[in-house]
Motif scaffolding. Sequence first.
Motif, mmCIF file in Angstrom:
data_model
loop_
_atom_site.group_PDB
_atom_site.id
_atom_site.type_symbol
_atom_site.label_atom_id
_atom_site.label_comp_id
_atom_site.label_asym_id
_atom_site.label_seq_id
_atom_site.Cartn_x
_atom_site.Cartn_y
_atom_site.Cartn_z
ATOM 1 N N SER A 154 1.010 -1.344 -0.039
ATOM 2 C CA SER A 154 -0.067 0.036 -0.184
ATOM 3 C C SER A 154 0.830 1.344 0.146
ATOM 4 O O SER A 154 0.491 2.319 -0.539
ATOM 5 C CB SER A 154 -1.020 0.271 1.341
ATOM 6 N N GLU A 155 2.052 1.150 0.658
ATOM 7 C CA GLU A 155 2.726 2.335 1.077
ATOM 8 C C GLU A 155 3.541 2.540 -0.537
ATOM 9 O O GLU A 155 3.636 3.742 -1.076
ATOM 10 C CB GLU A 155 3.935 2.112 1.857
ATOM 11 N N PHE A 156 3.909 1.553 -1.421
ATOM 12 C CA PHE A 156 4.478 1.767 -2.557
ATOM 13 C C PHE A 156 3.507 2.133 -3.417
ATOM 14 O O PHE A 156 3.741 3.083 -4.378
ATOM 15 C CB PHE A 156 4.973 0.410 -3.213
ATOM 16 N N HIS A 157 2.125 1.723 -3.508
ATOM 17 C CA HIS A 157 1.154 2.392 -4.593
ATOM 18 C C HIS A 157 0.866 3.570 -4.050
ATOM 19 O O HIS A 157 0.742 4.199 -5.244
ATOM 20 C CB HIS A 157 -0.049 1.318 -3.984
ATOM 21 N N SER A 158 0.887 4.076 -2.835
ATOM 22 C CA SER A 158 0.559 5.411 -2.608
ATOM 23 C C SER A 158 1.594 6.396 -3.070
ATOM 24 O O SER A 158 1.329 7.666 -3.457
ATOM 25 C CB SER A 158 0.390 5.729 -1.257
ATOM 26 N N ALA A 159 3.057 5.604 -3.268
ATOM 27 C CA ALA A 159 4.181 6.670 -3.629
ATOM 28 C C ALA A 159 4.378 6.491 -5.317
ATOM 29 O O ALA A 159 5.163 6.888 -5.763
ATOM 30 C CB ALA A 159 5.254 6.029 -2.991
ATOM 31 N N SER A 160 3.142 5.800 -5.709
ATOM 32 C CA SER A 160 3.225 5.702 -7.223
ATOM 33 C C SER A 160 4.062 4.765 -8.176
ATOM 34 O O SER A 160 4.770 4.884 -9.023
ATOM 35 C CB SER A 160 3.401 7.033 -7.836
ATOM 36 N N LEU A 161 4.603 3.805 -6.947
ATOM 37 C CA LEU A 161 5.560 2.997 -7.620
ATOM 38 C C LEU A 161 4.890 1.650 -8.428
ATOM 39 O O LEU A 161 3.717 1.297 -8.358
ATOM 40 C CB LEU A 161 6.442 2.273 -6.565
ATOM 41 N N ARG A 162 5.668 1.302 -9.610
ATOM 42 C CA ARG A 162 4.736 0.411 -10.361
ATOM 43 C C ARG A 162 5.217 -0.917 -9.665
ATOM 44 O O ARG A 162 6.401 -1.205 -9.628
ATOM 45 C CB ARG A 162 5.673 0.511 -11.764
ATOM 46 N N LEU A 163 4.242 -2.077 -9.981
ATOM 47 C CA LEU A 163 4.392 -3.470 -9.789
ATOM 48 C C LEU A 163 5.198 -3.918 -11.076
ATOM 49 O O LEU A 163 4.764 -3.701 -12.126
ATOM 50 C CB LEU A 163 3.045 -4.134 -9.719
ATOM 51 N N ILE A 164 6.436 -4.575 -10.669
ATOM 52 C CA ILE A 164 7.215 -4.999 -11.792
ATOM 53 C C ILE A 164 7.004 -6.729 -12.061
ATOM 54 O O ILE A 164 6.744 -7.190 -13.156
ATOM 55 C CB ILE A 164 8.715 -4.838 -11.694
ATOM 56 N N GLN A 165 6.943 -7.278 -11.139
ATOM 57 C CA GLN A 165 6.604 -8.658 -10.991
ATOM 58 C C GLN A 165 6.291 -9.480 -9.792
ATOM 59 O O GLN A 165 6.844 -8.812 -8.897
ATOM 60 C CB GLN A 165 7.714 -9.416 -11.810
#
Length: 125
Positions: free
Chosen positions: A27-38
């Motif tokens: 959730s933190e990564f999503h909020s920071a606009s990081l992309r899911l790579i794999q």
Amino acid sequence: RLFVERSTEAKQKTIPIEIGQLLPKVSEFHSASLRLIQIGCTKTPTGLELNYSFADGYKFHNYRITFADTSTSIPSISNIYWSAFLYENEIHDLYGVNFTGLNINYQGNFYRSNTKHAFNPKETK
């Protein structure tokens, strides 16, 4: 021509986490606009490991969860990163890992295969 400067500071790290930490970290990564790579799964001598990779530009962030067998349920991140259902269904079909809360669950029919849980056949149920 695209030139990407490579820095010694840009080394990737894989951080081990507990299953209960997965959704808050993602959730933190999503909020920071990081992309899911794999999302990848691998058998180990002591069980299985799941590796989650995210990108912030050219910098990768990796989390690893290890567990003994497929009796352990893993929470789906597909409610955070919608496209994760593809990885999670694939891992379920090939390794027998159970994900809870999938936004689209193929119930073990994502792949057609002659061998159930082909990459982890002892876990066939």
